[in-house]
Design an enzyme around this catalytic site. Structure first.
Site, PDB file in Angstrom:
ATOM      1  N   HIS A   1      42.469 -29.543  15.577  1.00  0.00           N
ATOM      2  CA  HIS A   1      43.780 -29.151  15.052  1.00  0.00           C
ATOM      3  C   HIS A   1      44.287 -30.296  14.180  1.00  0.00           C
ATOM      4  O   HIS A   1      44.359 -31.433  14.667  1.00  0.00           O
ATOM      5  CB  HIS A   1      44.756 -28.901  16.196  1.00  0.00           C
ATOM      6  CG  HIS A   1      44.364 -27.758  17.075  1.00  0.00           C
ATOM      7  ND1 HIS A   1      45.154 -27.308  18.109  1.00  0.00           N
ATOM      8  CD2 HIS A   1      43.278 -26.952  17.072  1.00  0.00           C
ATOM      9  CE1 HIS A   1      44.562 -26.289  18.705  1.00  0.00           C
ATOM     10  NE2 HIS A   1      43.418 -26.054  18.110  1.00  0.00           N
TER      11      HIS A   1
ATOM     12  N   HIS B   1      37.482 -18.624  14.917  1.00  0.00           N
ATOM     13  CA  HIS B   1      37.867 -18.412  16.311  1.00  0.00           C
ATOM     14  C   HIS B   1      38.365 -16.985  16.398  1.00  0.00           C
ATOM     15  O   HIS B   1      39.289 -16.614  15.659  1.00  0.00           O
ATOM     16  CB  HIS B   1      39.000 -19.367  16.721  1.00  0.00           C
ATOM     17  CG  HIS B   1      38.547 -20.781  16.934  1.00  0.00           C
ATOM     18  ND1 HIS B   1      39.430 -21.824  17.058  1.00  0.00           N
ATOM     19  CD2 HIS B   1      37.301 -21.305  17.076  1.00  0.00           C
ATOM     20  CE1 HIS B   1      38.742 -22.944  17.257  1.00  0.00           C
ATOM     21  NE2 HIS B   1      37.455 -22.650  17.260  1.00  0.00           N
TER      22      HIS B   1
ATOM     23  N   ASP C   1      51.361 -18.656  18.406  1.00  0.00           N
ATOM     24  CA  ASP C   1      50.086 -19.140  18.955  1.00  0.00           C
ATOM     25  C   ASP C   1      49.925 -18.856  20.447  1.00  0.00           C
ATOM     26  O   ASP C   1      49.891 -19.784  21.257  1.00  0.00           O
ATOM     27  CB  ASP C   1      49.897 -20.641  18.669  1.00  0.00           C
ATOM     28  CG  ASP C   1      48.503 -21.136  19.045  1.00  0.00           C
ATOM     29  OD1 ASP C   1      47.665 -20.322  19.485  1.00  0.00           O
ATOM     30  OD2 ASP C   1      48.265 -22.344  18.900  1.00  0.00           O
TER      31      ASP C   1
ATOM     32  N   ARG D   1      43.476 -32.194  28.023  1.00  0.00           N
ATOM     33  CA  ARG D   1      44.787 -32.762  28.309  1.00  0.00           C
ATOM     34  C   ARG D   1      44.750 -34.296  28.338  1.00  0.00           C
ATOM     35  O   ARG D   1      45.769 -34.943  28.207  1.00  0.00           O
ATOM     36  CB  ARG D   1      45.328 -32.226  29.645  1.00  0.00           C
ATOM     37  CG  ARG D   1      45.352 -30.715  29.698  1.00  0.00           C
ATOM     38  CD  ARG D   1      46.712 -30.155  30.040  1.00  0.00           C
ATOM     39  NE  ARG D   1      47.795 -30.860  29.380  1.00  0.00           N
ATOM     40  CZ  ARG D   1      48.340 -30.504  28.214  1.00  0.00           C
ATOM     41  NH1 ARG D   1      47.922 -29.460  27.572  1.00  0.00           N
ATOM     42  NH2 ARG D   1      49.334 -31.197  27.713  1.00  0.00           N
TER      43      ARG D   1
ATOM     44  N   HIS E   1      35.093 -28.731  19.980  1.00  0.00           N
ATOM     45  CA  HIS E   1      36.548 -28.716  19.758  1.00  0.00           C
ATOM     46  C   HIS E   1      37.153 -30.036  20.229  1.00  0.00           C
ATOM     47  O   HIS E   1      36.990 -30.421  21.378  1.00  0.00           O
ATOM     48  CB  HIS E   1      37.165 -27.540  20.524  1.00  0.00           C
ATOM     49  CG  HIS E   1      38.523 -27.135  20.028  1.00  0.00           C
ATOM     50  ND1 HIS E   1      39.557 -28.031  19.874  1.00  0.00           N
ATOM     51  CD2 HIS E   1      39.017 -25.939  19.640  1.00  0.00           C
ATOM     52  CE1 HIS E   1      40.625 -27.386  19.414  1.00  0.00           C
ATOM     53  NE2 HIS E   1      40.327 -26.116  19.262  1.00  0.00           N
TER      54      HIS E   1
ATOM     55  N   ASP F   1      41.114 -19.355  12.643  1.00  0.00           N
ATOM     56  CA  ASP F   1      41.462 -18.756  13.930  1.00  0.00           C
ATOM     57  C   ASP F   1      42.260 -17.478  13.646  1.00  0.00           C
ATOM     58  O   ASP F   1      43.320 -17.523  13.017  1.00  0.00           O
ATOM     59  CB  ASP F   1      42.292 -19.766  14.742  1.00  0.00           C
ATOM     60  CG  ASP F   1      42.598 -19.278  16.146  1.00  0.00           C
ATOM     61  OD1 ASP F   1      43.102 -18.147  16.291  1.00  0.00           O
ATOM     62  OD2 ASP F   1      42.349 -20.050  17.101  1.00  0.00           O
TER      63      ASP F   1
ATOM     64  N   GLU G   1      41.157 -26.669  11.654  1.00  0.00           N
ATOM     65  CA  GLU G   1      41.486 -25.323  12.123  1.00  0.00           C
ATOM     66  C   GLU G   1      42.759 -24.814  11.452  1.00  0.00           C
ATOM     67  O   GLU G   1      43.728 -25.561  11.284  1.00  0.00           O
ATOM     68  CB  GLU G   1      41.655 -25.330  13.652  1.00  0.00           C
ATOM     69  CG  GLU G   1      41.941 -23.937  14.216  1.00  0.00           C
ATOM     70  CD  GLU G   1      41.754 -23.841  15.722  1.00  0.00           C
ATOM     71  OE1 GLU G   1      41.194 -24.767  16.338  1.00  0.00           O
ATOM     72  OE2 GLU G   1      42.180 -22.805  16.272  1.00  0.00           O
TER      73      GLU G   1
ATOM     74  N   TYR H   1      43.394 -31.134  22.160  1.00  0.00           N
ATOM     75  CA  TYR H   1      44.690 -30.708  21.594  1.00  0.00           C
ATOM     76  C   TYR H   1      45.643 -31.888  21.461  1.00  0.00           C
ATOM     77  O   TYR H   1      46.549 -31.881  20.628  1.00  0.00           O
ATOM     78  CB  TYR H   1      45.367 -29.686  22.517  1.00  0.00           C
ATOM     79  CG  TYR H   1      44.654 -28.372  22.630  1.00  0.00           C
ATOM     80  CD1 TYR H   1      44.106 -27.756  21.506  1.00  0.00           C
ATOM     81  CD2 TYR H   1      44.552 -27.726  23.862  1.00  0.00           C
ATOM     82  CE1 TYR H   1      43.468 -26.544  21.609  1.00  0.00           C
ATOM     83  CE2 TYR H   1      43.916 -26.508  23.972  1.00  0.00           C
ATOM     84  CZ  TYR H   1      43.375 -25.916  22.849  1.00  0.00           C
ATOM     85  OH  TYR H   1      42.746 -24.717  22.964  1.00  0.00           O
TER      86      TYR H   1
ATOM     87  N   HIS I   1      45.817 -17.421  14.980  1.00  0.00           N
ATOM     88  CA  HIS I   1      46.676 -18.372  14.265  1.00  0.00           C
ATOM     89  C   HIS I   1      47.055 -17.875  12.869  1.00  0.00           C
ATOM     90  O   HIS I   1      48.216 -17.962  12.486  1.00  0.00           O
ATOM     91  CB  HIS I   1      45.983 -19.731  14.134  1.00  0.00           C
ATOM     92  CG  HIS I   1      45.706 -20.408  15.449  1.00  0.00           C
ATOM     93  ND1 HIS I   1      45.046 -21.602  15.534  1.00  0.00           N
ATOM     94  CD2 HIS I   1      45.996 -20.040  16.720  1.00  0.00           C
ATOM     95  CE1 HIS I   1      44.949 -21.959  16.811  1.00  0.00           C
ATOM     96  NE2 HIS I   1      45.510 -21.026  17.549  1.00  0.00           N
TER      97      HIS I   1
ATOM     98  N   GLU J   1      38.264 -17.547  22.164  1.00  0.00           N
ATOM     99  CA  GLU J   1      39.149 -18.454  22.918  1.00  0.00           C
ATOM    100  C   GLU J   1      40.204 -17.615  23.617  1.00  0.00           C
ATOM    101  O   GLU J   1      41.381 -17.959  23.662  1.00  0.00           O
ATOM    102  CB  GLU J   1      39.852 -19.435  21.978  1.00  0.00           C
ATOM    103  CG  GLU J   1      38.934 -20.293  21.158  1.00  0.00           C
ATOM    104  CD  GLU J   1      39.696 -21.188  20.193  1.00  0.00           C
ATOM    105  OE1 GLU J   1      40.514 -20.670  19.406  1.00  0.00           O
ATOM    106  OE2 GLU J   1      39.480 -22.408  20.244  1.00  0.00           O
TER     107      GLU J   1
ATOM    108  N   HIS K   1      47.152 -16.648  22.553  1.00  0.00           N
ATOM    109  CA  HIS K   1      45.945 -15.828  22.418  1.00  0.00           C
ATOM    110  C   HIS K   1      45.955 -14.661  23.396  1.00  0.00           C
ATOM    111  O   HIS K   1      46.444 -14.788  24.506  1.00  0.00           O
ATOM    112  CB  HIS K   1      44.695 -16.661  22.684  1.00  0.00           C
ATOM    113  CG  HIS K   1      44.556 -17.846  21.768  1.00  0.00           C
ATOM    114  ND1 HIS K   1      43.473 -18.679  21.797  1.00  0.00           N
ATOM    115  CD2 HIS K   1      45.359 -18.326  20.788  1.00  0.00           C
ATOM    116  CE1 HIS K   1      43.609 -19.625  20.883  1.00  0.00           C
ATOM    117  NE2 HIS K   1      44.759 -19.440  20.266  1.00  0.00           N
TER     118      HIS K   1
HETATM  119 ZN    ZN Z   1      45.610 -21.128  19.441  1.00  0.00          ZN
HETATM  120 FE    FE Z   2      41.498 -21.717  17.858  1.00  0.00          FE
HETATM  121 FE    FE Z   3      41.834 -24.715  18.445  1.00  0.00          FE
END
Ligand code: ZN
Ligand code: FE
Ligand code: FE
Length: 274
Positions: free
Chosen positions: A107, A210, A223, A37, A67, A175, A142, A70, A178, A255, A225
């Site tokens: 991403h 993923h 999106d 974050r 990773h 992913d 991704e 985000y 995704h 994830e 999970h």
């Molecule tokens: Zn996701």
């Molecule tokens: Fe992912």
């Molecule tokens: Fe991701």
């Protein structure tokens, strides 16, 4: 057999993550290079990273899949924010140099109304600046769900970025949640989706996966999970993924909404399917 692992906390360093992975029955893992974050990054301790890589090697691990945050949007509209995101990428990649041969996934970003073409251009520019010759890590784009103005929901978009960067140090991380949310039906036709990936991008560029089930139906562009076997993908889809010859020997990262015991159980479940 693929390498299996999950997201781990990076707060105690690389060696601690490898030890935790071993306890969970994993032979790869992922971690956030900085607070997902915020922008705060932990300093890399080269001795700790070297010890971690040695322990991975000893235990037959596949590459780990770091990773990016985000919040790092390389194609945001505001030039200052975009420059900041590019500097975050540079800093992340510089710190990955302590982990040669591993993967760094992120991403691609959201173009927030500027259009796909402009977005792809900004992402490619940032990558070109960051990928100095001889850079020892492979960077992965991704596949995204195509939520809002997200780039990377279509294989064609990823291909345009790869071509614009023009480096074999860039690949793709698929992913499962995704791609299904994006409208690639890996439940009914995994072979067909992989053939499409091969036609558009080339399967040699697919470096990692993923593994996530999805809370939402096919092509929902959402999106969210879900735990393995509890969503719209279902356990049979993961059985096919683990058995697929094009996907063997790839690191596959969970994830799913889990704490460590849940991840341990899912890794065991996946191993029993493979
Ligand atoms: Zn996701
Ligand atoms: Fe992912
Ligand atoms: Fe991701």
């Amino acid at each position: 057999m693929a390498y299996l692992g999950c997201h781990l906390s990076a707060s105690k360093g690389d060696l601690a993550m490898v030890r935790t992975a071993l306890e969970l029955g994993a032979d790869t893992f992922a971690f956030f290079t900085r607070n997902p974050r915020g922008s705060k990054a932990k300093d890399v301790d080269p001795a700790d990273s070297a010890a971690a890589m040695a322990l991975m090697e000893e235990n037959g691990f596949g590459p780990l899949v770091a990773h990016g945050a985000y919040t790092m949007n390389l194609c945001t509209a505001d030039p200052e924010a975009r420059a900041f995101a590019a500097s975050v990428l540079l800093d992340d990649l510089r710190r990955m140099e302590a982990r040669p041969g591993q993967y760094y996934n992120f991403h691609p970003g959201s173009h927030v109304g500027q259009g796909v073409e402009a977005g792809i251009d900004y992402i490619a520019q940032a990558l070109k600046q960051a990928l100095v010759p001889g850079y020892p890590v492979t960077v992965l784009l991704e596949t995204m769900a195509g939520k809002g103005s997200e780039i990377g929901g279509r294989f064609e978009e990823l291909k345009l970025i790869l071509d614009a960067v023009g480096s074999d140090r860039v690949g793709v991380c698929m992913d499962t949640c995704h791609v299904y949310d994006a409208g690639y039906d890996i439940v009914a036709d995994l072979d067909g989706v992989l053939a499409e990936f091969d036609r558009v991008i080339g399967l040699d560029r697919l470096k990692a996966l993923h593994l996530n089930d999805s809370k939402n139906p096919f092509a929902s562009h959402k999106d969210r999970h879900e735990c393995i076997g509890q969503g719209s993908l279902g356990v049979e889809t993961f059985r096919k993924i683990l058995a697929h010859p094009a996907l063997k020997d790839k690191p596959m990262i969970l994830e799913t909404p889990n704490e460590l015991p849940g991840y341990q159980a899912e890794i065991a479940l996946l191993r029993s399917l493979g």
